[in-house]
Design an enzyme around this catalytic site. Sequence first.
Site, PDB file in Angstrom:
ATOM      1  N   ASP A 103      81.011  53.680  69.240  1.00 18.64           N
ATOM      2  CA  ASP A 103      80.952  52.880  70.392  1.00 18.64           C
ATOM      3  C   ASP A 103      81.897  53.030  71.345  1.00 18.64           C
ATOM      4  O   ASP A 103      81.780  52.169  72.399  1.00 18.64           O
ATOM      5  CB  ASP A 103      80.929  51.372  69.802  1.00 18.64           C
ATOM      6  N   LYS A 131      77.070  42.328  62.582  1.00 27.51           N
ATOM      7  CA  LYS A 131      75.819  43.222  62.466  1.00 27.51           C
ATOM      8  C   LYS A 131      75.549  43.622  60.964  1.00 27.51           C
ATOM      9  O   LYS A 131      76.454  43.204  60.124  1.00 27.51           O
ATOM     10  CB  LYS A 131      76.184  44.802  63.050  1.00 27.51           C
ATOM     11  N   ASP A 167      82.464  48.447  66.455  1.00 24.63           N
ATOM     12  CA  ASP A 167      81.629  47.453  67.227  1.00 24.63           C
ATOM     13  C   ASP A 167      81.204  46.700  65.533  1.00 24.63           C
ATOM     14  O   ASP A 167      80.127  47.145  65.269  1.00 24.63           O
ATOM     15  CB  ASP A 167      80.618  47.686  67.992  1.00 24.63           C
ATOM     16  N   LYS A 204      82.893  52.516  78.307  1.00 22.48           N
ATOM     17  CA  LYS A 204      83.077  51.588  77.298  1.00 22.48           C
ATOM     18  C   LYS A 204      83.729  52.262  76.054  1.00 22.48           C
ATOM     19  O   LYS A 204      83.542  53.082  75.445  1.00 22.48           O
ATOM     20  CB  LYS A 204      81.434  51.197  76.668  1.00 22.48           C
ATOM     21  N   GLU A 219      78.829  42.946  73.521  1.00 22.70           N
ATOM     22  CA  GLU A 219      80.163  42.817  73.992  1.00 22.70           C
ATOM     23  C   GLU A 219      80.522  43.941  74.877  1.00 22.70           C
ATOM     24  O   GLU A 219      81.302  43.652  75.820  1.00 22.70           O
ATOM     25  CB  GLU A 219      81.377  43.130  72.602  1.00 22.70           C
ATOM     26  N   ARG A 232      78.890  44.785  77.742  1.00 20.86           N
ATOM     27  CA  ARG A 232      78.614  44.564  79.008  1.00 20.86           C
ATOM     28  C   ARG A 232      79.812  43.536  79.588  1.00 20.86           C
ATOM     29  O   ARG A 232      79.910  43.266  80.625  1.00 20.86           O
ATOM     30  CB  ARG A 232      77.317  43.890  79.226  1.00 20.86           C
TER      31      ARG A 232
END
Length: 508
Positions: A299, A288, A281, A276, A360, A362
């Site tokens: 991330d 967030k 993020d 990933k 996001e 996944r």
Amino acid sequence: MQIEWKTAPASEWQADALIFFTFEKPGELLPALGKFVKNSGKWLADSPALSDFKGKPSEVTVLYAPAGVGPTPRVILAGLGPVDRFETERLRNASAFALRKCFELGILRPAIAVEALEGFPCAAQNTPPSLEVLLREALVGAMAGLHQFNELKTKNTTVPGCPESLALLCEKPPETSLREIAALAQCEVAGIELARDLTISPANRVTPPFLAQAASEIAARFGFSIEIFDLDAVRSMGMGAFAAVAAGSSEPARLIVLEHAPAGTQNDAPLVFIGKGITFDSGGISLKPAEKMEDMKQDMAGAAAVLGTFEAIGAAGLSRRVVGILPCTENMPGGKAYKPGDVLRSYSGRTVEVISTDAEGRLILCDALAYAAERFKPALMVDIATLTGSSIIALGRDVAAVMGNPEALPEAIRKIGTSVGERFWPLPLFDFYFEGLKSEVADMKNVAGRPAGAICAGMFLKQFVPDQIPWAHLDIAGTAWTDKDTGFTPKGATGFGVRTLFELVRKK
Ligand code: BES
Ligand code: ZN
Ligand code: ZN
């Protein structure tokens, strides 16, 4: 720091400091230290510092020889804790703390006698670790524990105290297996350090093009092949889920495909590692909270772990065919950003209703998994991702979650991880977990409820992996970063995953 082998009679060993390991008292000294104390001309046997030293984990002390006595002016003792609780992790950390002490004091050429790693009793494990294993852990700890990321500091960046070399002293020429394992430890550490540097670096430095550049450099250095796709290419390949995540960011996205196929392996079914690579993020439209949002520069730790693994594979010259696939983008709430409620068409053809744009990871992984399965027909596919806060709630910050198919695979990965000091624990992927992911308008949603969040993310990914392909999912949200200094891992990015993936390639 260089590793230098030196063969000489013990009476002629020279070093700025000689490092020994000791178990917590009461207890016998390990044989090598006992011998050194006996032969040291009594100064060491009589030193109150020797009897004051408790041998607790992370305890380190320096003993100074009287002026003019012997060729070794200092002895450094590093504690291993109680003998009946010994694990190789204790040695890795003790070795890190010993080298850290050298750093503090400006000791440039310390040494470890290889015999100081002999005679380790081992009650905690069935078979005592081999000398090779102990040497590997001591060296990985020594080198990775010194690692710092100073590139963005403009003051106090010179580190005159950093040890230049660590000598490995032997009375007889060392076995080839020992030399090989020391070289292997250096390759692993190069990979760990790369992963840590990329992960700790801020998102305005480590952008998707920066990761593509880093991958290109690795590829050029070791002769790997590399393909880099931009967002238009990703979209026209049909990766609608990945492309949707990238849409809200003005930082260009990249899909990186890195391949190591040594001569004669081009037609082997490869191991495929998918990382990933969300370089930041923000959560996207499902933004967030501001507090600790800066942590979301990490991330892309999964992508960094895959790049670190390739660095180690290249340095070690491993002969297995391995492919790395890194979907890299920011997750931002720009005007073109994807929105909750949107339905995306993934690479596999399956449609996904977006419930949260903060789930996001996944979405980029599901396209990478389906693409990898179709294009490479992998012998084994492993994705690694800072995927869910839920995995941290379940397992804490020292243990990563492992899921996968067939059922025996997570357990195999747990064992391999344990052998190199990375803790994994299996979570189940029972079919009924899919219930929560059912959607009214699409084939599935990207989020179920709050319960079993790490598992639901794994369950989502499972939909994109053909049943016959062995696949494991590593959720490293908790382990990619540490707020405490353990010795081997200073505060910050840990490089977690590099050692397990590297070991998977070695053992496969
Ligand atoms: N990148 C985060 C997960 C994360 C959390 C990584 C903490 C490292 C440390 C991921 O994209 C995310 O936001 N996950 C959400 C999923 C939720 C919306 C279903 C989470 O875990 O809260
Ligand atoms: Zn997120
Ligand atoms: Zn994320």
